[in-house]
Design an enzyme around this catalytic site. Sequence first.
Site, PDB file in Angstrom:
ATOM      1  N   GLU A  25       2.285   5.814   5.224  1.00  0.00           N
ATOM      2  CA  GLU A  25       2.300   4.427   4.627  1.00  0.00           C
ATOM      3  C   GLU A  25       1.066   4.080   4.640  1.00  0.00           C
ATOM      4  O   GLU A  25       0.992   3.292   3.545  1.00  0.00           O
ATOM      5  CB  GLU A  25       3.373   3.590   5.340  1.00  0.00           C
ATOM      6  CG  GLU A  25       4.984   4.056   5.429  1.00  0.00           C
ATOM      7  CD  GLU A  25       5.614   4.200   3.854  1.00  0.00           C
ATOM      8  OE1 GLU A  25       4.895   3.640   3.077  1.00  0.00           O
ATOM      9  OE2 GLU A  25       6.459   5.106   3.656  1.00  0.00           O
ATOM     10  N   TYR A 108       5.311  -4.856   3.385  1.00  0.00           N
ATOM     11  CA  TYR A 108       5.832  -3.599   2.904  1.00  0.00           C
ATOM     12  C   TYR A 108       5.885  -2.633   3.830  1.00  0.00           C
ATOM     13  O   TYR A 108       6.747  -1.863   4.173  1.00  0.00           O
ATOM     14  CB  TYR A 108       5.204  -3.147   1.692  1.00  0.00           C
ATOM     15  CG  TYR A 108       5.443  -1.612   1.224  1.00  0.00           C
ATOM     16  CD1 TYR A 108       6.745  -0.998   0.924  1.00  0.00           C
ATOM     17  CD2 TYR A 108       4.620  -0.734   1.683  1.00  0.00           C
ATOM     18  CE1 TYR A 108       6.887   0.095   0.657  1.00  0.00           C
ATOM     19  CE2 TYR A 108       4.710   0.693   1.465  1.00  0.00           C
ATOM     20  CZ  TYR A 108       5.945   1.147   1.106  1.00  0.00           C
ATOM     21  OH  TYR A 108       6.497   2.415   0.828  1.00  0.00           O
ATOM     22  N   ASP A 126       8.532  -1.175  -2.720  1.00  0.00           N
ATOM     23  CA  ASP A 126       7.478  -0.703  -3.242  1.00  0.00           C
ATOM     24  C   ASP A 126       7.297  -0.786  -4.879  1.00  0.00           C
ATOM     25  O   ASP A 126       8.489  -1.199  -5.276  1.00  0.00           O
ATOM     26  CB  ASP A 126       6.888   0.674  -2.909  1.00  0.00           C
ATOM     27  CG  ASP A 126       7.896   1.811  -3.373  1.00  0.00           C
ATOM     28  OD1 ASP A 126       8.662   1.592  -4.061  1.00  0.00           O
ATOM     29  OD2 ASP A 126       7.448   2.944  -3.175  1.00  0.00           O
TER      30      ASP A 126
END
Length: 330
Positions: A25, A108, A126
């Site tokens: 990520e 996020y 996202d």
Amino acid sequence: MPWRVAPADRLAGVAPDPYHVWMSEIMLQQTTVAAVKDYFVKFTQRWPTVQDLAAADDADVMAAWAGLGYYARARNLLKCARVVANELGGVFPSDEVGLQKLPGVGPYTSAAVASIAFDQSATVLDGNVERVMARYHLIEEPLPTSKETLRGLAAGMLPDARFGDYSQAIMDLGATICTPRSPACGICPWMEGCKARPAGMAAELPKKLPKAVKPTRFGTCYVAIRKDGAVLLERRPDKGLLGGMLGWPGTEWAVDAPDMRPPFEAEWTVLSEEARHTFTHFHLRLSVQCAVVTDDFDQDVGEFIAASDYDVNDLPTVMRKVWKLVNPTV
């Protein structure tokens, strides 16, 4: 994707590795899956655990990251690994609140790691999910002002279980079917409920506010090469653009062409071509000068790296472009 656990394996009790999910990520922030895959494999093979990464030399990690861009991520990767390894016993927090206390982890990333690694109910938002929500609910308000509206809509569509599988599925829906251009509405599993499709507006959404025009900055790089093949490099300050990365000595990058003063006296040759690169907020045009110096040359700028230890792939992309211009002349 090498960091994923298949849904069938998850149902069989195979849990994702939080270290892998977190690293993927961080790497995927503003970067495509295609660009990230090889870097992820390289990092996890070289540093298989968060403890291994925490113990790594900063220079080695920055060199391994070279070319992936957004280098603050690499510095935060190290900081975060060291917090997890040295302060949390090598265990990542399992909820969004705990994850957001880690360096480089924002809303996020914390939602993605909590959802995918720990199967927590978290709203992952996202660019792909924003696009799916805007089209499914026919939201014409442009981004970024519509972001919180889209977040609320995404939260309202969370399932009652299998949060990690759902988060990955909806991101994949946006990446492969509900694409920015020419969405494949005819094979979309959500076509019946989508409001943008019957309105003929799927390809128009999400709308976005006009982007500001990027300014152009100028600078000069000085490439000094000893007769034994060693090259002169300096490490950029930790804070700022390309922080902590190796690069060629040079001037500041400014909107007005800076004063070109070589770092030391030498027979500098000005190349006819510029190195050009685009960063998030500006375009860069670099004039390039090169010089060949004696093996006993003494300087107080940077450090000569022996030819056997020099690898252009350890440099950020813009510095590789400079070398590509110089290399044919030496």
